[in-house]
Design a protein around this motif. Sequence first.
Motif, PDB file in Angstrom:
ATOM      1  N   SER A  51      -3.047   6.638 -14.554  1.00 50.68           N
ATOM      2  CA  SER A  51      -2.234   6.363 -13.278  1.00 50.68           C
ATOM      3  C   SER A  51      -1.198   7.188 -12.962  1.00 50.68           C
ATOM      4  O   SER A  51      -0.300   7.466 -14.041  1.00 50.68           O
ATOM      5  N   ALA A  94       3.780  16.204  -3.452  1.00 49.59           N
ATOM      6  CA  ALA A  94       3.287  15.065  -2.793  1.00 49.59           C
ATOM      7  C   ALA A  94       4.037  15.087  -1.409  1.00 49.59           C
ATOM      8  O   ALA A  94       3.686  14.637  -0.424  1.00 49.59           O
ATOM      9  N   THR A  98       2.621  14.874   2.470  1.00 48.18           N
ATOM     10  CA  THR A  98       3.132  13.810   3.404  1.00 48.18           C
ATOM     11  C   THR A  98       3.414  14.638   4.776  1.00 48.18           C
ATOM     12  O   THR A  98       3.310  13.975   5.731  1.00 48.18           O
ATOM     13  N   GLU A 112      -0.265   6.379   4.152  1.00 48.14           N
ATOM     14  CA  GLU A 112      -0.815   6.421   2.646  1.00 48.14           C
ATOM     15  C   GLU A 112      -0.033   7.318   1.669  1.00 48.14           C
ATOM     16  O   GLU A 112       0.457   7.162   0.770  1.00 48.14           O
ATOM     17  N   SER A 113       0.060   8.392   2.330  1.00 50.96           N
ATOM     18  CA  SER A 113       0.548   9.690   1.671  1.00 50.96           C
ATOM     19  C   SER A 113       2.186   9.273   1.262  1.00 50.96           C
ATOM     20  O   SER A 113       2.599   9.627   0.110  1.00 50.96           O
ATOM     21  N   HIS A 116       2.495   7.103  -1.451  1.00 48.88           N
ATOM     22  CA  HIS A 116       2.233   7.644  -2.674  1.00 48.88           C
ATOM     23  C   HIS A 116       3.484   8.337  -3.144  1.00 48.88           C
ATOM     24  O   HIS A 116       4.022   8.256  -4.270  1.00 48.88           O
ATOM     25  N   THR A 117       3.902   9.090  -2.179  1.00 49.09           N
ATOM     26  CA  THR A 117       5.260  10.094  -2.475  1.00 49.09           C
ATOM     27  C   THR A 117       6.358   9.082  -3.003  1.00 49.09           C
ATOM     28  O   THR A 117       6.939   9.240  -4.026  1.00 49.09           O
ATOM     29  N   SER A 119       6.148   6.080  -4.126  1.00 50.83           N
ATOM     30  CA  SER A 119       5.806   5.348  -5.429  1.00 50.83           C
ATOM     31  C   SER A 119       6.385   6.449  -6.648  1.00 50.83           C
ATOM     32  O   SER A 119       6.603   6.076  -7.709  1.00 50.83           O
TER      33      SER A 119
END
Lengths: 148, 253
Positions: A51, A94, A98, A112-113, A116-117, A119
Motif C-alpha cells: 500500500s 502524483a 492530477t 480518482e487521481s 490519490h494525491t 491520500s
Amino acid sequence: MSAFVQILTGFLGSLGFSVLFQLRGKKLFFAAFGGFLSWSLYLLFGLFFQSEPLQYFLSAVAVTIYSEILARILKTPTSTFLVSSIVPLIPGGALYNTMCRALDTDFTVFTESAAHTGSLALSLAAGIVAVSSVMKIINTVTVSFKKR
Amino acid sequence: MDYNELLTCALDIGELMLISGAEIGRVEDSVKRIVSAYDIARADIFTITSNIVVTLTPESGAPITQTRRILKYETDLEKLHSLNHLSRYICRVKPDTDYIAKEIARIRKMAPHKLITQVAASALIAGSFTIFFGGKFTDGLISALIGAIVKLLVYAIDKTQVNAVFSNLICSAVASLIAFAFVRIGAGQDVSKIIIGNIMLLIPGIALTNSMRDLINGDIIAGTLRLCEAAVIALAIAGGFILVSLLFGGVAA
C-alpha cells in the motif's frame, strides 16, 4: 539500479532544499541525509507492504523520529531537519498526474487521481503528526518527572 | 525593567521566527516563555500566520499590548535555529533588553546564501527530481537549466512585490513553456518528467507540512489559513502549467 538512482537523486534534492532553506555546516548534511533516509525506507517498506499510503506513513514516522532525535541532540527546532528530509515524500509526481488529468475530459479519472494525491499528502502529514504528538507526551512526562 | 521594551524584544523574536518558518505553536510558546522569565502576572498571546498579538500584564502596572502584522515569509532555518537558541538563553539568564535587542539585530543581519549558490541549489533540485521520477539524464540537465531560470525569475518577481498567486502562475507557466520548447526542438525527450522536477521546486511543501502540524496542535485558525494558502499556490502552479499545455495541445502523460 533504478532504486539506487532514486535514493541518490532524493538525497541531492533534499540537499538542494537544505541550501534554499539557508542551512549551513553539519546541519546541512544531516538534513540532506534525512532525504536519503526517507526514500530508502519508503522503498524498504515497499518490500513488505503493497500500500503506497502506508509506505508514506511509515517512512514519515521514521524520518520524523530521526529529526526529533537530532533536534534534541543539536538543540535546534525539529523543522531544521524535518522540512528537508520529507522532500522526496512530497507527492509532486502524483500532483502532476492530477494536473494532467484535469486537462482530460474524463472527470472520474481526475477525481480518482486527485483523491490519490490527497491520500498521499494526508499519510505524510499523519506520520509527522503521530510522532510529534507522542514526543509532546514524552516531553511533558519527563519535565514533570524532573520537577519532583 | 521597561516592560514595553521587553514586549518589543519578545515580539521581534516571535515575528522573525514566524517569518523564518516556525510553526505557530513554537512562536506562541517562545514568546510566552520569554516574557514569563521576567516578573509578569499574565501574558496572553494570539498568533496566526499573518499576525501576532501579545498583551502583557506586569506584576505592578497597567497591561500593555503590541501587535505585529506579518506580510511575507522567507524560510531561513539557520535564523530559526539562532532565535531558538536566543530564547532559551533568555529564559535561563534573563539578560537586560539592550542585550536582547543587540542579539536580535545580529540575527536579523545574518546573510542568506549567495544568489548564485541558491540558483545552483534550485538547478540541483529540479534536475534531481526529474531523474528521480524516471527522466533520462539529458532531461535532467534541461530540467536543471529551467530550475536555475525559475529561481532567477522568482528573485526578480520578489523585487516587484507582486502577490504569490501571480508569481507562482508565471513561474510555472515559464517552466512549462521552456520544457515544451526543448522537447519540440528534439533536445528533451519526456516533457512531463522535466516539468515534474520543476513542480517539486515550486510546490509549497513547507507551508503544507506546517499547516498540518498547526492543525493537529490545536491551532485551527492558523492551520486552516496556511492550508488555504498552500492550496491556492498549488492551484496557481497547476494553472500556469495547464495554460501552457493547452497552448501546446496537451501532453501525453
